[in-house]
Enzyme design. Structure first.
Site, PDB file in Angstrom:
ATOM      1  N   GLY A  16       0.786  -1.241   0.000  1.00 14.39           N
ATOM      2  CA  GLY A  16       0.000   0.000   0.000  1.00 14.39           C
ATOM      3  C   GLY A  16       0.808   1.276   0.000  1.00 14.39           C
ATOM      4  N   ASN A  18       1.549   2.985  -2.591  1.00 15.34           N
ATOM      5  CA  ASN A  18       0.854   3.911  -3.495  1.00 15.34           C
ATOM      6  C   ASN A  18      -0.367   4.525  -2.822  1.00 15.34           C
ATOM      7  OD1 ASN A  18       1.995   4.169  -6.349  1.00 15.34           O
ATOM      8  ND2 ASN A  18       2.224   1.984  -5.902  1.00 15.34           N
ATOM      9  N   MET A  96      -4.128  -7.283  -7.393  1.00 16.91           N
ATOM     10  CA  MET A  96      -3.586  -8.314  -8.264  1.00 16.91           C
ATOM     11  C   MET A  96      -4.641  -9.228  -8.898  1.00 16.91           C
ATOM     12  SD  MET A  96      -0.639  -7.127  -8.178  1.00 16.91           S
ATOM     13  CE  MET A  96       0.471  -8.246  -9.040  1.00 16.91           C
ATOM     14  N   ARG A  97      -5.875  -8.755  -8.999  1.00 16.52           N
ATOM     15  CA  ARG A  97      -6.896  -9.534  -9.720  1.00 16.52           C
ATOM     16  C   ARG A  97      -7.457  -8.695 -10.861  1.00 16.52           C
ATOM     17  NH1 ARG A  97      -8.883 -13.951  -6.088  1.00 16.52           N
ATOM     18  NH2 ARG A  97      -7.671 -13.628  -4.202  1.00 16.52           N
ATOM     19  N   ASN A 113      -5.552   2.480 -12.837  1.00 10.80           N
ATOM     20  CA  ASN A 113      -4.570   1.524 -12.330  1.00 10.80           C
ATOM     21  C   ASN A 113      -3.170   2.095 -12.506  1.00 10.80           C
ATOM     22  OD1 ASN A 113      -3.536  -1.046 -11.408  1.00 10.80           O
ATOM     23  ND2 ASN A 113      -3.029  -1.530 -13.544  1.00 10.80           N
ATOM     24  N   HIS A 115       0.721   0.801 -13.118  1.00 11.62           N
ATOM     25  CA  HIS A 115       1.456  -0.398 -13.561  1.00 11.62           C
ATOM     26  C   HIS A 115       2.950  -0.083 -13.615  1.00 11.62           C
ATOM     27  CE1 HIS A 115       2.032  -4.241 -15.495  1.00 11.62           C
ATOM     28  NE2 HIS A 115       2.878  -3.638 -16.301  1.00 11.62           N
ATOM     29  N   ASP A 147      -9.637  -1.327 -18.546  1.00  5.10           N
ATOM     30  CA  ASP A 147     -10.664  -1.930 -19.403  1.00  5.10           C
ATOM     31  C   ASP A 147     -10.639  -3.440 -19.170  1.00  5.10           C
ATOM     32  OD1 ASP A 147      -8.554  -2.947 -20.850  1.00  5.10           O
ATOM     33  OD2 ASP A 147      -8.855  -1.668 -22.602  1.00  5.10           O
ATOM     34  N   GLY A 149      -9.211  -5.820 -20.622  1.00  5.06           N
ATOM     35  CA  GLY A 149      -7.960  -6.538 -20.880  1.00  5.06           C
ATOM     36  C   GLY A 149      -7.010  -6.468 -19.707  1.00  5.06           C
ATOM     37  N   GLU A 180       6.334   6.120  -9.119  1.00  2.60           N
ATOM     38  CA  GLU A 180       4.896   5.823  -8.977  1.00  2.60           C
ATOM     39  C   GLU A 180       4.244   6.765  -7.973  1.00  2.60           C
ATOM     40  OE1 GLU A 180       4.447   1.047  -9.894  1.00  2.60           O
ATOM     41  OE2 GLU A 180       4.595   1.653  -7.814  1.00  2.60           O
TER      42      GLU A 180
HETATM   43  C1  GAR Z   1       3.327  -1.306  -7.456  1.00  3.67           C
HETATM   44  O1  GAR Z   1       4.642  -1.291  -7.934  1.00  3.67           O
HETATM   45  C2  GAR Z   1       2.333  -1.395  -8.585  1.00  3.67           C
HETATM   46  O2  GAR Z   1       2.739  -0.703  -9.727  1.00  3.67           O
HETATM   47  C3  GAR Z   1       2.293  -2.868  -8.821  1.00  3.67           C
HETATM   48  O3  GAR Z   1       2.313  -3.438  -7.532  1.00  3.67           O
HETATM   49  C4  GAR Z   1       3.046  -2.579  -6.651  1.00  3.67           C
HETATM   50  C5  GAR Z   1       2.209  -2.314  -5.429  1.00  3.67           C
HETATM   51  O4  GAR Z   1       2.933  -1.634  -4.449  1.00  3.67           O
HETATM   52  N1  GAR Z   1       1.114  -3.265  -9.542  1.00  3.67           N
HETATM   53  C6  GAR Z   1       1.074  -4.263 -10.404  1.00  3.67           C
HETATM   54  O5  GAR Z   1       2.039  -4.973 -10.657  1.00  3.67           O
HETATM   55  C7  GAR Z   1      -0.282  -4.467 -11.044  1.00  3.67           C
HETATM   56  N2  GAR Z   1      -0.191  -5.440 -12.092  1.00  3.67           N
HETATM   57  P1  GAR Z   1       2.218  -0.950  -3.204  1.00  3.67           P
HETATM   58  O6  GAR Z   1       1.303  -1.987  -2.574  1.00  3.67           O
HETATM   59  O7  GAR Z   1       3.340  -0.582  -2.293  1.00  3.67           O
HETATM   60  O8  GAR Z   1       1.454   0.246  -3.705  1.00  3.67           O
END
Ligand code: GAR
Length: 195
Positions: A16, A18, A96-97, A113, A115, A147, A149, A180
């Site tokens: 968490g 982000n 992650m879903r 989202n 990425h 979306d 995909g 990020e």
């Molecule tokens: C982040 O780096 C995010 O970009 C990635 O998971 C991490 C979560 O970190 N997301 C993905 O890979 C989505 N496919 P956080 O829990 O510290 O925010």
């Protein structure tokens, strides 16, 4: 002048950081929003603890024992819950879903989202590792609309991160995460300002 605060729901499966950067941007006045609720599919996820410390209501998404699937009936109940809470936008932050209809239909162009790669390159899991394995000199992070995909929705903003000689997956991911934490709040502010 009264400026309406956008109501956000944040969904994550892990640490968490982000989510924390969104809280920080709100406190700094860089993001005019209110976090209405934080949700996770993982009872152990530290994102829930971060929300509790801030006094933000949390919910656990019971994915009925499925490892990767986000069951339709769970998404349907979630869509109803978030509409009742008056949520304007959903921010996926390490969730992650794969989100599908009916959540997408309930929040059209209202799910974002982050990425950890420069999409359309390296969609899917451990994108920083994919970039390292591919030998690219530059990667980064992307905020996009969700979306149906996997990591294919319209791009809102990107930030670039160089791949350095001798980089490990962990070191590269850590540098991507620094970007990020700047990019996501800025992209949320930009995408939600149109309301
Ligand atoms: C982040 O780096 C995010 O970009 C990635 O998971 C991490 C979560 O970190 N997301 C993905 O890979 C989505 N496919 P956080 O829990 O510290 O925010």
């Amino acid at each position: 002048m009264h400026v309406m605060k956008i109501r956000l729901a944040i969904m994550g499966s892990g640490s968490g950081t982000n989510c924390q950067s969104i809280f920080q941007a709100i406190d700094d006045g860089r993001l005019n929003a209110h976090v209405t609720t934080v949700l996770s599919d993982n009872p152990e996820a530290f994102i829930l603890e971060r929300a509790k410390r801030r006094g933000v209501p949390t919910s656990l998404l019971d994915c009925q024992g499925f490892k990767n699937k986000f069951p339709e009936n769970v998404q349907e109940a979630l869509a109803k819950q978030l509409r009742e809470l008056g949520v304007d936008f959903i921010c996926l932050a390490g969730f992650m879903r794969l989100v599908k209809s009916p959540l997408l239909e309930a929040f059209p162009k209202r799910i974002l989202n982050i990425h950890p790669a420069l999409l359309p390159a390296f969609p899917g899991v451990e994108a920083w590792k994919q970039a390292l394995d591919a030998g690219v000199k530059q990667t980064g992070c992307t905020v996009h609309y969700v979306d149906a995909g996997m990591d294919t929705g319209e791009i809102i903003m990107q930030a670039f991160v160089p791949v350095l000689p001798g980089d490990t997956p962990e070191a590269l991911h850590a540098r991507i995460q620094i970007q990020e934490h700047i990019l996501y709040p800025a992209a949320i502010q930009s995408a939600t300002a149109r309301l």
